[in-house]
Scaffold this active site. Sequence first.
Site, PDB file in Angstrom:
ATOM      1  CB  CYS A  41      -0.907  -0.001   1.232  1.00  0.00           C
ATOM      2  SG  CYS A  41      -2.081   1.390   1.245  1.00  0.00           S
ATOM      3  CG  ASP A  43      -0.739   4.011   5.328  1.00  0.00           C
ATOM      4  OD1 ASP A  43       0.142   4.575   6.005  1.00  0.00           O
ATOM      5  OD2 ASP A  43      -1.928   3.940   5.682  1.00  0.00           O
ATOM      6  NE  ARG A  45      -0.753   4.890   8.804  1.00  0.00           N
ATOM      7  CZ  ARG A  45      -1.993   4.568   9.156  1.00  0.00           C
ATOM      8  NH1 ARG A  45      -2.371   4.713  10.403  1.00  0.00           N
ATOM      9  NH2 ARG A  45      -2.834   4.088   8.257  1.00  0.00           N
ATOM     10  CG  HIS A  97      -1.641  -1.137   5.901  1.00  0.00           C
ATOM     11  ND1 HIS A  97      -2.128  -0.095   6.674  1.00  0.00           N
ATOM     12  CD2 HIS A  97      -1.805  -0.750   4.613  1.00  0.00           C
ATOM     13  CE1 HIS A  97      -2.543   0.878   5.870  1.00  0.00           C
ATOM     14  NE2 HIS A  97      -2.367   0.503   4.622  1.00  0.00           N
ATOM     15  CB  CYS A 100      -5.754  -0.424   4.629  1.00  0.00           C
ATOM     16  SG  CYS A 100      -5.418   0.091   2.932  1.00  0.00           S
TER      17      CYS A 100
HETATM   18 CO    CO Z   1      -3.424   1.218   2.997  1.00  0.00          CO
END
Ligand code: CO
Length: 208
Positions: A41, A43, A45, A97, A100
């Site tokens: 992803c 993302d 993090r 994750h 998400c």
């Molecule tokens: Co995500």
Amino acid sequence: MDLQQVFKNNELWIQEKLAIDPNYFEELAKGQSPEFLYIGCSDSRVTAEDLMGIQPGQAFIHRNIANLVNNVDLSVMTVLNYAVRHLKVNHIVVCGHYNCGGVKAAMTPKDLGILNPWLRNIRDVYRLHKDELNAITDEEKRYERLVELNVQEQCVNLIKTAAVQEAYHQRGLLVHGWVFDIHTGRLIDLGIDMAKKMEWVEEIYKIV
Ligand code: CO
């Protein structure tokens, strides 16, 4: 964050690498032979190399919102074909994750513009597993399960491609489904049984 700091960090990183190996960058420039393709992803993090403790050169990486493997996404399909057919990776990892935002958005009745067709892929995963998901009364748990099922379905999408089918039969390429637990930092292996999944998918999607 002061963006100048990024360049200072970069200088420090170069010095760290050279302190360990004075030829580090010369070696890096020679070429790549990564062991696996990682699809994760976007993302901020969920960084790929950091959480796996790997170095530049070890993984070919593709990231998009909610780690989707869509048949008509030229970007992911190009990365996949290059990694499997040219770099000859032996493993492909789809890593989702918990928490998400993409998966959360797909569970929310809201018009998100250009994100709608992208997130539709996740709604399709929900529809495929509607009975299981709707039976989970705790909303947080249902959301976590959708994250896992989404990873599982993206693994299936990989197996539908000619590149993966060919590499599986020729040299035993493996597809893995993982979830990063953002609450603990732990990677969870969903235990995709490649032989079983392959047989199941090829009943309908066999190309090679
Ligand atoms: Co995500």
